[in-house]
Design a protein around this motif. Sequence first.
Motif, PDB file in Angstrom:
ATOM      1  N   SER A 141      -2.057   3.520  37.876  1.00 30.11           N
ATOM      2  CA  SER A 141      -3.132   3.276  38.728  1.00 30.11           C
ATOM      3  C   SER A 141      -2.852   1.960  39.577  1.00 30.11           C
ATOM      4  N   GLU A 183      -9.440  -1.809  40.125  1.00 24.49           N
ATOM      5  CA  GLU A 183      -9.482  -0.596  39.235  1.00 24.49           C
ATOM      6  C   GLU A 183     -10.879   0.212  39.882  1.00 24.49           C
ATOM      7  N   THR A 184     -11.740  -0.529  39.925  1.00 24.87           N
ATOM      8  CA  THR A 184     -13.114  -0.103  40.526  1.00 24.87           C
ATOM      9  C   THR A 184     -12.999   0.395  41.796  1.00 24.87           C
ATOM     10  N   ASN A 187     -10.989   3.772  41.908  1.00 23.91           N
ATOM     11  CA  ASN A 187     -11.700   4.522  41.504  1.00 23.91           C
ATOM     12  C   ASN A 187     -12.903   5.266  42.300  1.00 23.91           C
ATOM     13  N   SER A 553      -1.662   6.944  45.289  1.00 21.31           N
ATOM     14  CA  SER A 553      -2.787   7.479  44.913  1.00 21.31           C
ATOM     15  C   SER A 553      -3.147   8.741  45.542  1.00 21.31           C
TER      16      SER A 553
END
Length: 582
Positions: A141, A183-184, A187, A553
């Motif tokens: 990630s 990470e937020t 995502n 990603s």
Amino acid sequence: MKSHLTSSDIFRVLVLALSAVWLLSDLALAKHAGITRHYKFDIKMQSVTRLCQTKSIVTVNGQFPGPRIIAREGDRLLIKVVNHVQYNVTLHWHGIRQIRSGWADGPAYVTQCPIQTGQSYVYNFTITGQRGTLFWHAHISWLRATLYGPIVILPKRHASYPFPQPYKEVPIVFGEWWKADTETIINQAMATGGAPNISDAFTLNGLPGPSYNCSAKETFKLKVKAGKTYLLRLVNAALNDELFFRIANHTLTVVEADAVYVKPFKTNTVLITPGQTTNVLLRAKSKTPSAKFAMSARPYATGPATFDNTTTIGILEYEKSVLASKVNNKKLPLLKAKLPQYNDSTYAMKFNRKIRSLATAKFPAKVPKVVDRRFFFTVGLGILPCAKTQTCQGPNNTRPAAAVNNVSFVQPNIALLQAHFFNKSKGVYTTNFPTNPPFKFNYTGTPPKNIALSTGTKVVALPFNTRVELVLQDTSILGAESHPLHLHGFNFFVLAQGVGNFDPKNDPAKFNLIDPAERNTVGVPSGGWVAIRFLADNPGVWFMHCHLEVHTSWGLKMAWVVNDGKGRKQKLPPPPADLPKC
């Protein structure tokens, strides 16, 4: 009186004699072999304040940037990683060849399943034939936003540098800082089909510096003595930005790139992409000047997307003599560094062309002169349809995606290396990765009408010791852009680069087979191409991807499977007992 040696006496003498020989040969080896170094990395959350805001970040041992690994060429490293956070974690030792130690390479779902919360894994590898600067970072990630640190590989004992011995060595690690949780951010971007938010600051050794609001106290300062030479070990650990770096009123001498010595050359500005490392010599002025000097880094950005157009600054200060510091207490002026324009591709191309291998008897450039397999890979962006349940921002419910040869890589849910080693690839990956793009078009001109990508988990399988030539071609679909491509498990030779479309008839005549740069990460020029060669002499599964994290990603990645050779030293050993489970 005769002495009678029994058969057991003779056996004992033989054993002693043999063990003496073994001991001597072991000592002879030990003189050249390295030592084993142990590290313990506890992955834990830590509150850190930057730009007047405090947030909890993922760290190693509570440090940001993470701890420095120091070893010598030939040393074995045993790094125990214990995961105390809510995220799955893996670490990658970027640029380490990992000869027959692919289980320790670290990219999630490629060479290992991630280390889950409460679990641990010992990364076990030996540094073979490498010396210089590399770095380690998370490889899952966007956790590498804060999980990174330098790897300093010193030459073997009594071996010297092929340049003047510096007075002092200083790692300078560039990073990127977000006020929000990274990470937020990724995502949300994947869920909405939009581009992820850009960073709020760049950092130099974890500190943004005085050009940012509320950040003057968080400035890296380098104190130097007049007349001394310093080795700066530069690492670009930023997520999404290539960087220009300059120290005001000083010249730098580049002596190494990606842990390979290069023919020294002088420059005032260094270009360094994410994933690259560059060692430079900084010779301090002979007399102490009455000024301080900005050490500045800001992006080289070529794509159509918005980017963090800010500058991080550290400060170079000269140590004063006791007498001078008593007399002169006035504030010294800070001299600024003038950097190239953010989109100066001409400068980027010129800089990269200056990097040449030493190609000496001691440090040869072992370029494969004969090629067994040729590949032509387009790298760039396109679009993919979003799921019916998603509302995406692109036209007709599409989202931006990225691909190699039009294949946007789909991450498997079991590690490719395990599937390969245990002959269980069925349903995990296929070996039909295209050798060329599915259809020809003007790669750097007007894009074709259909810009939809295909998806899949496809790899290229190679016999052991295959000599590979690979041309990487940027495409202008959704805009031309420079892509720093990183190959795991190998160094490769950068034979040539050019603007526009690669010409297979005329461009190979320009290939440098004498002293090309040897690297692990190369910038595919914006609207251009780069040609590389490598010898596939390392059995295992090796990831190749864009080191701009947003493109990884989006799927700009693939893998090479190198099959075992015939010899014992040409086979991948079985996985360690503590290899994480999926």
